[in-house]
Design a protein around this motif. Structure first.
Motif, PDB file in Angstrom:
ATOM      1  N   LYS A 261       0.853  -1.195   0.000  1.00 49.44           N
ATOM      2  CA  LYS A 261       0.000   0.000   0.000  1.00 49.44           C
ATOM      3  C   LYS A 261       0.881   1.234   0.000  1.00 49.44           C
ATOM      4  N   ALA A 262       0.415   2.309  -0.616  1.00 47.64           N
ATOM      5  CA  ALA A 262       1.145   3.588  -0.613  1.00 47.64           C
ATOM      6  C   ALA A 262       0.141   4.720  -0.501  1.00 47.64           C
ATOM      7  N   SER A 263       0.393   5.615   0.463  1.00 49.09           N
ATOM      8  CA  SER A 263      -0.518   6.732   0.727  1.00 49.09           C
ATOM      9  C   SER A 263       0.296   7.995   0.899  1.00 49.09           C
ATOM     10  N   ASP A 264      -0.377   9.136   0.726  1.00 51.42           N
ATOM     11  CA  ASP A 264       0.311  10.397   1.044  1.00 51.42           C
ATOM     12  C   ASP A 264      -0.053  10.852   2.456  1.00 51.42           C
ATOM     13  N   GLY A 265      -0.805  10.009   3.137  1.00 52.73           N
ATOM     14  CA  GLY A 265      -1.264  10.315   4.494  1.00 52.73           C
ATOM     15  C   GLY A 265      -2.748  10.564   4.520  1.00 52.73           C
ATOM     16  N   SER A 266      -3.275  10.937   3.321  1.00 47.68           N
ATOM     17  CA  SER A 266      -4.722  11.193   3.192  1.00 47.68           C
ATOM     18  C   SER A 266      -5.360  10.295   2.138  1.00 47.68           C
ATOM     19  N   ILE A 267      -4.714  10.222   0.959  1.00 52.75           N
ATOM     20  CA  ILE A 267      -5.288   9.437  -0.143  1.00 52.75           C
ATOM     21  C   ILE A 267      -4.274   8.426  -0.683  1.00 52.75           C
ATOM     22  N   ARG A 268      -4.782   7.474  -1.427  1.00 56.23           N
ATOM     23  CA  ARG A 268      -3.921   6.512  -2.141  1.00 56.23           C
ATOM     24  C   ARG A 268      -2.954   7.308  -3.019  1.00 56.23           C
ATOM     25  N   LEU A 269      -1.689   6.993  -2.915  1.00 59.75           N
ATOM     26  CA  LEU A 269      -0.696   7.833  -3.607  1.00 59.75           C
ATOM     27  C   LEU A 269      -0.874   7.801  -5.113  1.00 59.75           C
ATOM     28  N   LEU A 270      -1.296   6.630  -5.653  1.00 56.82           N
ATOM     29  CA  LEU A 270      -1.488   6.512  -7.102  1.00 56.82           C
ATOM     30  C   LEU A 270      -2.726   7.257  -7.589  1.00 56.82           C
ATOM     31  N   ASP A 271      -3.542   7.770  -6.654  1.00 57.87           N
ATOM     32  CA  ASP A 271      -4.708   8.585  -7.056  1.00 57.87           C
ATOM     33  C   ASP A 271      -4.408  10.080  -6.987  1.00 57.87           C
ATOM     34  N   LYS A 272      -3.178  10.409  -6.591  1.00 58.45           N
ATOM     35  CA  LYS A 272      -2.855  11.830  -6.371  1.00 58.45           C
ATOM     36  C   LYS A 272      -2.625  12.541  -7.721  1.00 58.45           C
ATOM     37  N   PRO A 273      -3.394  13.567  -8.024  1.00 65.07           N
ATOM     38  CA  PRO A 273      -3.248  14.257  -9.308  1.00 65.07           C
ATOM     39  C   PRO A 273      -1.864  14.907  -9.452  1.00 65.07           C
ATOM     40  N   ILE A 274      -1.282  14.804 -10.629  1.00 65.21           N
ATOM     41  CA  ILE A 274       0.011  15.432 -10.920  1.00 65.21           C
ATOM     42  C   ILE A 274      -0.274  16.848 -11.410  1.00 65.21           C
ATOM     43  N   GLY A 275      -0.085  17.827 -10.512  1.00 65.96           N
ATOM     44  CA  GLY A 275      -0.383  19.223 -10.871  1.00 65.96           C
ATOM     45  C   GLY A 275       0.829  19.947 -11.410  1.00 65.96           C
ATOM     46  N   GLU A 276       2.030  19.518 -10.932  1.00 65.27           N
ATOM     47  CA  GLU A 276       3.271  20.190 -11.335  1.00 65.27           C
ATOM     48  C   GLU A 276       4.356  19.116 -11.405  1.00 65.27           C
ATOM     49  N   ILE A 277       5.154  19.111 -12.426  1.00 63.89           N
ATOM     50  CA  ILE A 277       6.037  17.968 -12.700  1.00 63.89           C
ATOM     51  C   ILE A 277       7.013  17.712 -11.560  1.00 63.89           C
ATOM     52  N   HIS A 278       7.422  18.780 -10.839  1.00 66.36           N
ATOM     53  CA  HIS A 278       8.399  18.590  -9.753  1.00 66.36           C
ATOM     54  C   HIS A 278       7.764  18.649  -8.361  1.00 66.36           C
ATOM     55  N   GLN A 279       6.435  18.465  -8.299  1.00 64.16           N
ATOM     56  CA  GLN A 279       5.759  18.591  -7.005  1.00 64.16           C
ATOM     57  C   GLN A 279       6.229  17.525  -6.023  1.00 64.16           C
ATOM     58  N   ARG A 280       6.266  17.910  -4.767  1.00 60.50           N
ATOM     59  CA  ARG A 280       6.689  17.003  -3.701  1.00 60.50           C
ATOM     60  C   ARG A 280       5.454  16.403  -3.022  1.00 60.50           C
ATOM     61  N   THR A 281       5.649  15.275  -2.341  1.00 59.22           N
ATOM     62  CA  THR A 281       4.551  14.652  -1.613  1.00 59.22           C
ATOM     63  C   THR A 281       5.089  13.923  -0.384  1.00 59.22           C
ATOM     64  N   THR A 282       4.250  13.866   0.630  1.00 58.22           N
ATOM     65  CA  THR A 282       4.548  12.981   1.751  1.00 58.22           C
ATOM     66  C   THR A 282       4.230  11.559   1.311  1.00 58.22           C
ATOM     67  N   ILE A 283       4.825  10.559   1.954  1.00 52.39           N
ATOM     68  CA  ILE A 283       4.596   9.176   1.525  1.00 52.39           C
ATOM     69  C   ILE A 283       4.720   8.224   2.701  1.00 52.39           C
ATOM     70  N   PHE A 284       3.797   7.265   2.712  1.00 54.79           N
ATOM     71  CA  PHE A 284       3.795   6.179   3.697  1.00 54.79           C
ATOM     72  C   PHE A 284       3.558   4.920   2.882  1.00 54.79           C
ATOM     73  N   ILE A 285       4.555   4.035   2.805  1.00 50.86           N
ATOM     74  CA  ILE A 285       4.521   2.975   1.783  1.00 50.86           C
ATOM     75  C   ILE A 285       5.145   1.704   2.334  1.00 50.86           C
TER      76      ILE A 285
END
Ligand code: AFP
Length: 299
Positions: A261-285
């Motif tokens: 499983k992989a999450s950003d802390g709120s949602i499934r990480l693979l569901d996270k929209p790519i808004g900016e090519i170099h955007q950062r994210t928290t991760i729990f995986i």
């Protein structure tokens, strides 16, 4: 079974197959380069995220880009080391990568790696990591190895006597061992939920396995079949440090394909929209049960 035989056995589309073989060839060049005396050499240049580049960051990026640029199946490449996305063709696959993740570990001779995500089409923005058709990591350690998924499980290949051999098939995160890789420990100063989670791991005698390199750390979780890697945010950097496109989304696909499983802390990480090519994210995986424990503390 070698890499090409595996890809043919799962009826991998020929254009994608050629890209994966090219990436394996590029990793051989990077592995050779990593062992040069340039290892710890810093440059004055910075990457798109404002980080000082190592000579090998640039050399690794060039090795991959030069190989992909002449592959007619590659539409566009995106690299952690490049500001923009060079478009080569108006069709094919978009290949995004961190050419040398963990480069700050080079001067102390610790394992580093390459992270790759592959999408059909040209654009990346507005999509999610779930649109990836393949993900890979290459591990530059005592051995040159790779973890690969073309959405038919996660498998390890090892470069042996000039050939990529399937060495671990259908990896599953189903082992009981308690192991954790707690990134960004400095966050406990302001993120008290993270402090509570660290104390949970300490109180329950979890084995600490954190190298400072996401590739060897995630590779270890896959091969041990257990464990969790965390990189939360905190007051100074609420989105953490790791990039969604170049690091976390490919890792998330590899881990999910191994039953994790992989999450950003709120949602499934693979569901996270790519808004900016170099955007950062928290991760729990990692192993699902371990990620759920982490989310219970951090949610
Ligand atoms: P470098 O590429 O600058 O060495 O960073 C490596 C990394 O992006 C990732 O591979 C590690 O998991 C993470 O950063 C380590 O971050 P900390 O140094 O904050 O622990």
């Amino acid at each position: 079974m070698n890499l090409k035989e595996y890809l043919n056995s799962v009826e991998c589309e020929t254009g994608l197959l050629s890209i994966i073989l090219d990436l394996a060839r590029a990793s051989e060049g990077i592995y050779d380069a990593v062992s040069t005396n340039e290892a710890g050499k810093k440059l004055t240049s910075e990457n798109a995220s404002g980080e000082t580049q190592m000579a090998l960051d640039v050399r690794s990026n060039n090795i991959i880009t030069d190989i992909l640029e002449v592959n007619e199946n590659v539409s566009v490449v995106g690299s952690e080391e490049l500001e923009d996305l060079p478009v080569f063709r108006d069709s094919g696959y978009a290949v995004v990568y961190d050419p040398l993740d963990g480069s700050s570990l080079l001067d102390v001779n610790l394992a580093v790696g390459t992270i790759v995500g592959i999408y059909e089409g040209v654009g990346i923005l507005g999509r999610t990591g779930d649109d990836q058709v393949a993900a890979l990591i290459f591990v530059y350690g005592p051995r040159l190895t790779a973890m690969l998924t073309v959405r038919k499980g996660t498998h390890e290949f090892t470069f042996i006597d000039g050939e990529w051999i399937l060495t671990r098939e259908n990896i599953k995160l189903d082992k009981e061992k308690k192991m954790y890789a707690p990134g960004n420990l400095r966050a406990v100063s302001s993120n008290l939920k993270y402090r509570d989670l660290i104390n949970y791991w300490l109180d329950n005698q979890y084995t600490l396995r954190y190298s400072g390199g996401m590739v060897p750390d995630i590779n270890q979780i896959l091969l041990k079949g257990c464990g969790v890697f965390t990189y939360p945010g905190y007051d100074v950097a609420p989105n953490g440090k790791l990039r969604l496109v170049f690091e976390c989304a490919p890792m998330a696909l590899l881990i999910e394909q191994a039953g994790g499983k992989a999450s950003d802390g709120s949602i499934r990480l693979l569901d996270k929209p790519i808004g900016e090519i170099h955007q950062r994210t928290t991760i729990f995986i990692g192993k699902t049960e371990e990620v759920d424990i982490a989310l219970d503390y951090l949610g």
